[in-house]
Design an enzyme around this catalytic site. Structure first.
Site, PDB file in Angstrom:
ATOM      1  N   ASP A  16      68.452  25.552  27.791  1.00 36.39           N
ATOM      2  CA  ASP A  16      67.001  25.697  27.610  1.00 36.39           C
ATOM      3  C   ASP A  16      66.493  27.057  28.095  1.00 36.39           C
ATOM      4  O   ASP A  16      67.269  27.903  28.570  1.00 36.39           O
ATOM      5  CB  ASP A  16      66.323  24.524  28.348  1.00 36.39           C
ATOM      6  CG  ASP A  16      65.067  24.053  27.660  1.00 36.39           C
ATOM      7  OD1 ASP A  16      64.503  24.804  26.858  1.00 36.39           O
ATOM      8  OD2 ASP A  16      64.634  22.917  27.945  1.00 36.39           O
ATOM      9  N   ASP A  31      58.839  22.642  20.808  1.00 37.09           N
ATOM     10  CA  ASP A  31      59.233  21.226  20.810  1.00 37.09           C
ATOM     11  C   ASP A  31      58.515  20.411  19.724  1.00 37.09           C
ATOM     12  O   ASP A  31      57.313  20.561  19.504  1.00 37.09           O
ATOM     13  CB  ASP A  31      58.885  20.581  22.154  1.00 37.09           C
ATOM     14  CG  ASP A  31      59.785  21.103  23.262  1.00 37.09           C
ATOM     15  OD1 ASP A  31      60.540  22.055  23.016  1.00 37.09           O
ATOM     16  OD2 ASP A  31      59.704  20.553  24.369  1.00 37.09           O
ATOM     17  N   ASP A  45      69.645  15.007  28.532  1.00 39.83           N
ATOM     18  CA  ASP A  45      68.747  16.172  28.584  1.00 39.83           C
ATOM     19  C   ASP A  45      68.346  16.426  30.042  1.00 39.83           C
ATOM     20  O   ASP A  45      69.076  16.053  30.984  1.00 39.83           O
ATOM     21  CB  ASP A  45      67.548  15.926  27.646  1.00 39.83           C
ATOM     22  CG  ASP A  45      66.954  17.212  27.091  1.00 39.83           C
ATOM     23  OD1 ASP A  45      66.204  17.869  27.841  1.00 39.83           O
ATOM     24  OD2 ASP A  45      67.252  17.578  25.938  1.00 39.83           O
ATOM     25  N   GLU A  88      66.083  28.363  22.748  1.00 47.10           N
ATOM     26  CA  GLU A  88      65.072  29.334  23.221  1.00 47.10           C
ATOM     27  C   GLU A  88      63.807  29.253  22.379  1.00 47.10           C
ATOM     28  O   GLU A  88      62.995  30.180  22.389  1.00 47.10           O
ATOM     29  CB  GLU A  88      65.661  30.744  23.363  1.00 47.10           C
ATOM     30  CG  GLU A  88      66.227  31.410  22.132  1.00 47.10           C
ATOM     31  CD  GLU A  88      65.181  32.095  21.265  1.00 47.10           C
ATOM     32  OE1 GLU A  88      64.586  31.373  20.455  1.00 47.10           O
ATOM     33  OE2 GLU A  88      64.991  33.322  21.368  1.00 47.10           O
ATOM     34  N   TRP A  89      63.641  28.106  21.671  1.00 46.15           N
ATOM     35  CA  TRP A  89      62.402  27.728  20.979  1.00 46.15           C
ATOM     36  C   TRP A  89      62.003  28.697  19.863  1.00 46.15           C
ATOM     37  O   TRP A  89      60.842  28.748  19.459  1.00 46.15           O
ATOM     38  CB  TRP A  89      61.232  27.608  21.969  1.00 46.15           C
ATOM     39  CG  TRP A  89      61.563  26.919  23.246  1.00 46.15           C
ATOM     40  CD1 TRP A  89      62.334  25.804  23.402  1.00 46.15           C
ATOM     41  CD2 TRP A  89      61.138  27.298  24.572  1.00 46.15           C
ATOM     42  NE1 TRP A  89      62.408  25.459  24.739  1.00 46.15           N
ATOM     43  CE2 TRP A  89      61.683  26.355  25.473  1.00 46.15           C
ATOM     44  CE3 TRP A  89      60.339  28.319  25.084  1.00 46.15           C
ATOM     45  CZ2 TRP A  89      61.463  26.425  26.849  1.00 46.15           C
ATOM     46  CZ3 TRP A  89      60.113  28.393  26.453  1.00 46.15           C
ATOM     47  CH2 TRP A  89      60.677  27.456  27.317  1.00 46.15           C
TER      48      TRP A  89
HETATM   49  C1  GLA Z   1      62.147  22.000  26.722  1.00 50.06           C
HETATM   50  C2  GLA Z   1      63.036  21.718  25.520  1.00 50.06           C
HETATM   51  C3  GLA Z   1      63.003  20.236  25.196  1.00 50.06           C
HETATM   52  C4  GLA Z   1      63.482  19.452  26.411  1.00 50.06           C
HETATM   53  C5  GLA Z   1      62.610  19.780  27.610  1.00 50.06           C
HETATM   54  C6  GLA Z   1      63.175  19.177  28.879  1.00 50.06           C
HETATM   55  O1  GLA Z   1      60.804  21.778  26.449  1.00 50.06           O
HETATM   56  O2  GLA Z   1      62.613  22.469  24.421  1.00 50.06           O
HETATM   57  O3  GLA Z   1      63.805  19.953  24.074  1.00 50.06           O
HETATM   58  O4  GLA Z   1      64.817  19.750  26.656  1.00 50.06           O
HETATM   59  O5  GLA Z   1      62.550  21.194  27.819  1.00 50.06           O
HETATM   60  O6  GLA Z   1      62.444  19.539  29.999  1.00 50.06           O
END
Ligand code: GLA
Length: 473
Positions: free
Chosen positions: A214, A269, A112, A247-248
């Site tokens: 991300d 997250d 990550d 993109e959450w």
């Molecule tokens: C975002 C992503 C997480 C992780 C962090 C790393 O918050 O949603 O899953 O990858 O960045 O900084």
């Protein structure tokens, strides 16, 4: 030049290239996910297809041949955050093998955020020299050497969330760089036979690899504009790379991302708590009718084994993620797992709920989009205070239904699934297998089935439907 031509010629003749060519040629149309479940037949009621609606599943997916089942593997973020280095990644790859997790399907080793320090004067991303002194290509070789796949991370913005360089407006360069790490140089034994001497030919590395992309520092540009350029850049490399959009859920990616990526995060997250895990499950559930082979809803990585939830809560987390056809990306330190964590993550019957049983003929040449039913399970019934006694379910292949009883109340309770909630005729008979006890518990349940479930626990069953009419479709 001569060397290059014969090299390509020989590589073309190898099986791996042939399979690769065929894989890219897979047709874009997706078969109906509930094919075979005709209304009112085989003990199903007329509401079955409504309860397990798949009408929003894309008619044309990204179709890069990947993600026929949700991705499985490990990701560094949930446990390590920025405390990663090449030793951790190598030891993780080793542990995936030695614990048997890799054999069960956990094959992606995904790095990550925080692997990259700067973009150099030539415009190229540079791995952090303190933590990844040997570079990512060496790591890819190591991971591939174990038969695993390497995943990398970048951001559709100016910077990553940890303020490392992002890939926005650098898509082509970065995609080429990622792809270049995955090329393997091989002493090609066919070359030895055909042209009399061995050549070091570039051939695609084993399997496929992965990019998590991300959403930080996105300059206010819409995701729909920022994510396709990386898809195109990855495609242009000629290397098939799993494209995981992160993109959450801000712009409802289920509505558009099926043509862009192989999975899309539907929520913010996760963190290692019961409250976060349950909230995320509910948010992801909304999009169940949009997922299927080629493109999956992603409610974020697993927290199992990180210490913030009880054994029962982690069991619930794993059961519901499997049933929702979520990516199963382990987020703990697999080098140091407790027996309970191993028991949860290695439950083959629960993994099979997530990965399905792919018919041998659906792999490769015939029907790459599957002759198996592959529908995201969902919440089908709730009762109790604030609906905390819940039934989640989803169709499986072979006239089976996965059914989870999830007690989100604070006391033990009996949860009952009536056949109406599952889309079955009340006279339909089913046999019931408990996937945590690994035991057949009932031979012939009719109209309903109930079980006592501890607070915050989740029991997960497979119901096998016996036709009320004895007429196989
Ligand atoms: C975002 C992503 C997480 C992780 C962090 C790393 O918050 O949603 O899953 O990858 O960045 O900084």
């Amino acid at each position: 030049m001569g060397k290059k031509i014969s090299c390509h010629f020989v590589v073309f003749l190898t099986c791996s290239s042939l399979l690769c060519v065929l894989k890219v040629a897979v047709a874009g149309r997706v078969v109906p996910l509930l094919q075979g479940y005709e209304k009112g037949s085989y003990g199903y009621s007329r509401s079955f297809n409504n309860i397990f609606d798949t009408s929003n599943y894309g008619t044309v997916q990204l179709n890069n041949g990947l993600a026929r089942t949700p991705q499985m593997g490990w990701n560094s973020w949930n446990f390590f955050a920025c405390n990663i280095n090449e030793t951790v990644i190598k030891e993780t790859a080793d542990a995936l093998i030695s614990t048997g997790l890799a054999k069960l399907g956990y094959v992606y080793v995904n790095i990550d955020d925080c692997w990259c320090s700067i973009r150099d004067l030539k415009g190229q991303l540079v791995p952090d020299s303190k933590t990844f002194p040997s570079g990512i290509k060496a790591l890819a070789d190591y991971v591939h050497g174990k038969g695993l796949k390497l995943g990398i991370y970048s951001d559709a913005g100016a910077f990553t969330c940890q303020v490392r360089p992002g890939s926005l407006f650098h898509e082509k360069d970065d995609a080429e760089l990622f792809a270049s790490w995955f090329i393997k140089y091989h002493r090609n034994k066919w070359a030895l036979k055909l042209v009399g001497h061995s050549l070091h030919c570039p051939i695609p590395g084993k399997g496929v690899d992965y990019l998590k992309y991300d959403n930080c520092f996105n300059l206010g540009i819409k995701p729909k504009e920022r994510y396709p350029p990386m898809r195109d850049a990855l495609n242009e490399t000629g290397r098939t790379i799993f494209y995981a959009i992160c993109e959450w859920g801000v712009d409802d990616p289920a509505l558009w991302a099926d043509k862009v990526g192989n999975s899309w995060r539907t929520t913010d997250d996760i963190n290692d708590s019961w409250a976060s895990m349950t909230t995320i499950a509910d948010l992801n559930d909304k999009w169940a009718s949009y997922a299927g082979p080629g493109g999956w809803n992603d409610p974020d990585m697993l927290e199992v084994g990180n210490g913030g939830m009880t054994y029962h809560e982690y069991r619930a987390h794993f059961s519901i993620w499997a049933l929702m056809k979520a990516p199963l990306l382990i987020g703990c330190d697999v080098r140091n797992m407790t027996a309970e964590t191993i028991e949860i993550l290695t439950n083959e019957e629960v993994i099979a709920v997530n990965q399905g049983e792919v018919h041998p003929l659906s792999v490769g040449l015939l029907g790459a989009w599957g002759v198996f039913h592959f529908v995201e399970g969902r919440k089908v019934y709730s009762s109790g205070t604030d609906g905390c006694l819940q039934v989640w379910a989803g169709p499986l292949s072979g006239h089976r239904i996965v059914v989870a009883f999830w007690n989100r109340c604070s006391k033990a309770a009996t949860i009952t699934a009536g056949w109406d909630a599952l889309g079955l005729e009340s006279s339909t008979s089913v046999s019931v297998r408990d996937l945590w006890q690994h035991k057949d518990v009932v031979e012939d349940a009719v109209a309903s089935f109930g079980a006592r479930v501890d607070a915050h626990d989740c029991q997960i069953f497979v119901f096998t439907v016996h036709s009320a009419y004895h007429s196989e479709i």
